[in-house]
Design a protein around this motif. Structure first.
Motif, PDB file in Angstrom:
ATOM      1  N   ASP A  67       0.823  -1.213   0.000  1.00  0.00           N
ATOM      2  CA  ASP A  67       0.000   0.000   0.000  1.00  0.00           C
ATOM      3  C   ASP A  67       0.852   1.257   0.000  1.00  0.00           C
ATOM      4  O   ASP A  67       0.490   2.264  -0.612  1.00  0.00           O
ATOM      5  CB  ASP A  67      -0.909   0.018   1.238  1.00  0.00           C
ATOM      6  N   VAL A  68       1.995   1.214   0.684  1.00  0.00           N
ATOM      7  CA  VAL A  68       2.860   2.387   0.810  1.00  0.00           C
ATOM      8  C   VAL A  68       3.720   2.569  -0.437  1.00  0.00           C
ATOM      9  O   VAL A  68       3.740   3.643  -1.046  1.00  0.00           O
ATOM     10  CB  VAL A  68       3.751   2.279   2.058  1.00  0.00           C
ATOM     11  N   VAL A  69       4.437   1.519  -0.834  1.00  0.00           N
ATOM     12  CA  VAL A  69       5.405   1.675  -1.925  1.00  0.00           C
ATOM     13  C   VAL A  69       4.730   1.850  -3.283  1.00  0.00           C
ATOM     14  O   VAL A  69       5.357   2.317  -4.239  1.00  0.00           O
ATOM     15  CB  VAL A  69       6.384   0.483  -1.964  1.00  0.00           C
ATOM     16  N   SER A  70       3.440   1.509  -3.382  1.00  0.00           N
ATOM     17  CA  SER A  70       2.741   1.670  -4.664  1.00  0.00           C
ATOM     18  C   SER A  70       1.852   2.907  -4.690  1.00  0.00           C
ATOM     19  O   SER A  70       1.146   3.148  -5.671  1.00  0.00           O
ATOM     20  CB  SER A  70       1.880   0.428  -4.947  1.00  0.00           C
ATOM     21  N   PHE A  71       1.883   3.712  -3.622  1.00  0.00           N
ATOM     22  CA  PHE A  71       0.931   4.820  -3.473  1.00  0.00           C
ATOM     23  C   PHE A  71       0.943   5.760  -4.680  1.00  0.00           C
ATOM     24  O   PHE A  71      -0.097   6.146  -5.201  1.00  0.00           O
ATOM     25  CB  PHE A  71       1.249   5.604  -2.198  1.00  0.00           C
ATOM     26  N   ARG A  72       2.118   6.152  -5.144  1.00  0.00           N
ATOM     27  CA  ARG A  72       2.198   7.089  -6.281  1.00  0.00           C
ATOM     28  C   ARG A  72       2.895   6.454  -7.486  1.00  0.00           C
ATOM     29  O   ARG A  72       3.426   7.157  -8.343  1.00  0.00           O
ATOM     30  CB  ARG A  72       2.908   8.372  -5.868  1.00  0.00           C
ATOM     31  N   MET A  73       2.887   5.106  -7.509  1.00  0.00           N
ATOM     32  CA  MET A  73       3.505   4.371  -8.621  1.00  0.00           C
ATOM     33  C   MET A  73       2.434   3.646  -9.413  1.00  0.00           C
ATOM     34  O   MET A  73       1.250   3.694  -9.091  1.00  0.00           O
ATOM     35  CB  MET A  73       4.524   3.357  -8.076  1.00  0.00           C
ATOM     36  N   ARG A  74       2.862   2.953 -10.453  1.00  0.00           N
ATOM     37  CA  ARG A  74       1.960   2.054 -11.169  1.00  0.00           C
ATOM     38  C   ARG A  74       1.678   0.865 -10.262  1.00  0.00           C
ATOM     39  O   ARG A  74       2.588   0.143  -9.846  1.00  0.00           O
ATOM     40  CB  ARG A  74       2.582   1.606 -12.495  1.00  0.00           C
ATOM     41  N   GLN A  75       0.403   0.658  -9.969  1.00  0.00           N
ATOM     42  CA  GLN A  75       0.009  -0.251  -8.906  1.00  0.00           C
ATOM     43  C   GLN A  75       0.448  -1.705  -9.127  1.00  0.00           C
ATOM     44  O   GLN A  75       1.071  -2.312  -8.260  1.00  0.00           O
ATOM     45  CB  GLN A  75      -1.510  -0.192  -8.726  1.00  0.00           C
ATOM     46  N   ARG A  76       0.122  -2.261 -10.250  1.00  0.00           N
ATOM     47  CA  ARG A  76       0.298  -3.704 -10.426  1.00  0.00           C
ATOM     48  C   ARG A  76       1.741  -4.173 -10.308  1.00  0.00           C
ATOM     49  O   ARG A  76       2.042  -5.080  -9.524  1.00  0.00           O
ATOM     50  CB  ARG A  76      -0.312  -4.139 -11.757  1.00  0.00           C
TER      51      ARG A  76
END
Length: 525
Positions: free
Chosen positions: A108-117
């Motif tokens: 949840d944290v490391v994907s917050f402002r990245m491409r989710q998948r």
């Protein structure tokens, strides 16, 4: 050591029965995914802090650290110092921001402002690998404890006990979820602290409550003599051993703040203030614990003697049981046995819950289902995953019987520091950090760490390697942290600078505001 196996089993089963009853009583509250993963964020900082210390203080800490001090003296106590210093990173850099940004898992944290998948998938894979190393170490440790405390010497008997530990662990996770597991951790941590403090008082009483007398007698009973009070008995014999110690210290200090089952505990409290309070409470509990291990370790050297400890089944791990029997007879040994087994149960339950939550939430719900799973499906997948992971950990623990348990735990710390910590810190503190940087850092850190482990003396080329009859080791250090951790930071930087993708500045603003203030973070239910 002639303890009473029946008494040991009776006390252990009594503690298991109490914890199972607690798990059953709180299980009725597991009506949603938030309840199962994060206990509805209903625990206070002090409660969660005690549970955090229970998650962190494994059987390796209870038996291994005291044993290392008993045999190696000063060099053994360096483990305690490293474990304590490690908590400054969660306290000062991670706990509050992590709680504000995430919901259930590290993904949840490391994907917050990245491409989710892709980022969630990478976070889930690293979580599963770290949990696997930690779980196998704990389950193998159960086999060691069996031979030490219940006088079960056959491989088949140890395998049966590992299977029993695994089954109880699965019940904890399936029935109690995070709330039940947290209460098990609280009970276990309280028992562990009472046990080590009680042992410390008994030991100091034997030497007139004089630390000077204790240290003098410890030196007399140790093979190193007075040299055990100075550095160099275990590390420092060669440049390689010095580098190995630096690598191990780096992994222990940086890995604690990136262990998935530790990070997940920050979601069980209602706000960031309680998350920070959790770390402070855990830190005080561990200060008491590691100070007590200093007394216990030197007491074991003074009362039992380092030669008797080394020659016992389990080597250094035998120091605490041997000391308990010498100080308090069969009853105290039975209490130590029960606490040690409960320690393993609690830690493996927390690890299993973390691994199953990461797979169900990150891989199934967000990667495979695009963030729109059917109602109740994610919870079912989490429980099925917990059963699968539990069965695999039982098998892994049986296969790892006789291997170096402490090395496996240290390797889990190295993998966590390599695969997770750079990405977490870059995500929270570097606005420019991108998806490419995340993937480079996580996969690069994870892959390099596993590759170096495969060609290290841990696997082959040494008398205590997993494969003793072959030698294909190319990397001289037993712990890869000295290479893989800086490499992961470097890869994250290069991936961001050289990659073409750029994070959305609006999401970067939202992450910064939420991490600092808690605005937008999920409210207390």
């Amino acid at each position: 050591m002639n303890g009473d196996p029946i008494l040991n089993v009776a006390i252990f089963l009594a503690i298991v029965a109490v914890t199972l009853f607690v798990v059953y009583r709180v299980s009725s509250a597991n009506t949603s995914t938030a309840d199962y993963y994060a206990a509805g964020s209903a625990f206070t900082g002090v409660q969660n802090g005690v549970a955090l210390s229970g998650d962190y203080l494994s059987a390796a800490s209870f038996l291994g650290v005291a044993g290392a001090i008993a045999v190696h003296g000063y060099d053994g106590f360096l483990y305690s110092i490293g474990f304590l210093v490690a908590w400054l990173i969660p306290l000062l850099l991670i706990a509050e921001r992590f709680r504000n940004v995430g919901r259930f898992t590290m993904g949840d944290v490391v994907s917050f402002r990245m491409r989710q998948r892709p980022v969630r998938a990478a976070a889930a894979y690293s979580t599963l690998v770290i949990s696997a190393f930690y779980l196998i170490a704990q389950m193998a440790g159960a086999g060691v404890l069996v031979s030490l405390l219940l006088d079960v010497r056959s491989t088949g008997g140890q395998a049966l006990v590992i299977a029993g530990v695994g089954v109880i662990m699965i019940v904890y996770v399936l029935v109690g979820g995070m709330k039940g597991t947290t209460w098990v951790q609280i009970i276990k941590a309280s028992l562990l602290l009472v046990c080590v403090l009680m042992l410390s008082v008994f030991i100091l009483g034997k030497f007139g409550f004089s630390l000077t007398t204790l240290l003098d007698r410890a030196a007399a009973g140790n093979g190193h003599g007075a040299a055990m009070h100075a550095p160099g008995t275990q590390y420092g014999a060669s440049p390689t051993s010095r580098l190995d110690f630096v690598s191990l210290a780096l992994a222990l200090v940086l890995g604690a703040g990136a262990l998935p089952h530790v990070l997940m505990r920050f979601y069980t409290v209602p706000d960031a203030f309680q998350a920070r309070r959790s770390v402070l409470s855990a830190l005080w509990a561990m200060v008491l614990f590691y100070l007590a291990t200093l007394v216990i370790g030197y007491g074991a050297s003074a009362i039992v003697g380092s030669s008797a400890i080394i020659s016992a089944p389990g080597g250094e791990n035998a120091a605490v049981p041997l000391l308990a029997f010498e100080v308090g007879g069969a009853v105290l040994l039975a209490i130590v046995a029960a606490v040690a087994f409960t320690t393993i149960l609690a830690v493996v339950a927390g690890l299993t819950l973390t691994a199953s939550a990461s797979f169900a939430h990150d891989v199934y719900a967000n990667v495979l289902r695009g963030g729109r799973p059917k109602p109740g499906a994610e919870l079912r997948v989490a429980r099925i995953t917990a059963v699968v992971i539990g069965c695999l950990s039982i098998l892994g623990g049986i296969l790892a019987l006789g291997q170096n348990v402490a090395s496996l735990v240290a390797l889990a710390f190295a993998i966590a520091a390599s695969a997770n910590l750079p990405t977490i810190l870059y995500t929270l503190f570097w606005r420019r950090f991108s998806t490419t940087g995340s993937l480079f850092s996580m996969y690069g850190g994870l892959g390099s760490c596993l590759l170096l482990i495969a060609f290290s003396p841990v696997v082959s080329g040494a008398s205590n390697s997993i494969f003793t009859n072959v030698d294909f080791h190319l990397f001289p250090l037993s712990n890869p942290g000295l290479v893989s951790i800086p490499l992961s930071f470097l890869l994250g930087y290069l991936g961001t600078v050289l990659g073409r993708d750029r994070p959305d500045p609006r999401l970067a603003d939202q992450l910064e505001v939420r991490s600092l203030t808690g605005i937008g973070a999920r409210p207390r239910p």
